[in-house]
Design a protein around this motif. Structure first.
Motif, short mmCIF file in Angstrom:
data_model
loop_
_atom_site.label_atom_id
_atom_site.label_comp_id
_atom_site.label_asym_id
_atom_site.label_seq_id
_atom_site.Cartn_x
_atom_site.Cartn_y
_atom_site.Cartn_z
N GLU A 25 0.77 -1.23 -0.04
CA GLU A 25 -0.10 0.02 -0.14
C GLU A 25 0.86 1.19 0.08
N LEU A 26 1.86 1.23 0.86
CA LEU A 26 2.89 2.41 0.92
C LEU A 26 3.61 2.29 -0.29
N LEU A 29 1.66 4.43 -3.00
CA LEU A 29 1.77 5.68 -2.78
C LEU A 29 2.99 6.31 -3.42
N TRP A 150 2.79 0.92 9.02
CA TRP A 150 1.65 1.71 8.88
C TRP A 150 1.63 2.97 9.68
N GLN A 154 1.31 6.62 7.84
CA GLN A 154 0.35 7.71 7.99
C GLN A 154 0.97 9.01 8.04
N PHE A 157 1.07 9.75 4.45
CA PHE A 157 -0.22 10.41 3.90
C PHE A 157 -0.94 11.60 4.40
N ARG A 162 -3.68 13.22 2.06
CA ARG A 162 -4.36 12.12 1.05
C ARG A 162 -5.20 11.46 1.95
N ARG A 164 -6.64 8.24 3.60
CA ARG A 164 -6.17 6.64 3.68
C ARG A 164 -7.48 5.84 4.13
#
Length: 272
Positions: A25-26, A29, A150, A154, A157, A162, A164
């Motif tokens: 996921e990271l 991005l 995680w 954060q 993000f 953004r 999330r």
């Protein structure tokens, strides 16, 4: 407090799958960002996006070394603290100055090596600890890696403003936060949450109820898993999350983030 009722190998593999998904996921991005954006400051004071990725890279490299050394693995898991050989305040700063493309490649290589090392231990190709002991410690080390990814994601993000979408992988972060048993709690005169007669109820991102502790206990903690995870990793202040807790639990709440996420290593408090 990671699950012990299931087969240790199954638990380890599930945790590794979650770790991989969290990093992917990271990665998605970061891959979408232009190189100039990597110098954007994040809510952790003094840390840019590049510095966040550098920290994750160094911690993954440190974990790889620890995974094949029983003494270092135990120390890493029990203390969950940065290695003096890969201190993010120094090595991370230097690594963050590299070109974003190089840094992204190094982070990918580090986490992929961590995953392959973990699989090697579980499959018996790499010797670390005998039997289920090895599987258990790999599970915990991987869960800590997931939590770290995680939390730092954060920050990124937030820096980019953004949205999330929270995932069910928050269970691992919440479980580590609840189960943390650090001897420094004693110094603060606080009983670890996992040792209290307490019931914790957290709403998962899909609406399920995650429960820990004694269902008949008077001490309670309630809220969403996302808010709890944001708080214990110091990504939000107590006043920015909607968590309800009895007096006994509030004492733990005021202490836990300082131990789980010490300031000065990319876990700086966010201004209210």
């Amino acid at each position: 407090m990671l699950p012990v009722e299931d087969d240790p190998r199954d638990v380890a593999y599930r945790t590794l799958d979650a770790f991989t998904a969290e990093n992917e996921e990271l990665d998605k991005l970061l891959a979408s960002l232009s190189y100039d954006v990597w110098s954007t400051p994040t809510p952790s004071e003094g840390w840019t996006i590049a510095r966040q990725v550098a920290h994750l890279t160094l911690r993954a490299q440190d974990a790889i070394e620890a995974m094949t050394d029983r003494r270092r693995l135990l120390l890493t898991v029990e203390r969950a603290s940065p290695s003096p050989h890969h201190d993010a305040d120094y090595g991370g700063l230097a690594l963050a100055n590299r070109h974003p493309e190089t840094l992204l490649t190094q982070w990918r290589e580090a986490r992929e090596q961590f995953e392959s090392t973990s699989h090697g231990i579980l499959e018996g190709d790499i010797s670390s600890l005998p039997g289920a002991g090895s599987e258990r410690l790999v599970t915990i080390a991987t869960a800590y890696g997931l939590m770290r990814t995680w939390a730092h994601a954060q920050d990124i993000f937030d820096a980019l403003d953004r949205p999330r979408m929270p995932s069910e992988r928050l269970w691992y972060v919440a479980d580590l936060g609840i189960g943390m048993d650090d001897p420094r709690f004693t110094a603060h005169g606080v009983l670890p949450l996992g040792q209290m007669e307490c019931r914790i109820e957290l709403a998962s991102p899909i609406g399920a109820l995650w429960i820990w502790g004694d269902p008949t206990a008077a001490a309670r903690l309630r809220g969403t898993a996302e808010d709890f995870c944001l708080y214990v990793t110091r990504r939000r202040t107590r006043w920015e999350v909607e968590l309800t807790a009895t007096m006994e639990v509030e004492a733990w709440m005021s202490t836990a983030p300082m131990l789980l996420a010490p300031a000065g290593r990319g876990y700086g408090p966010i201004s209210a």
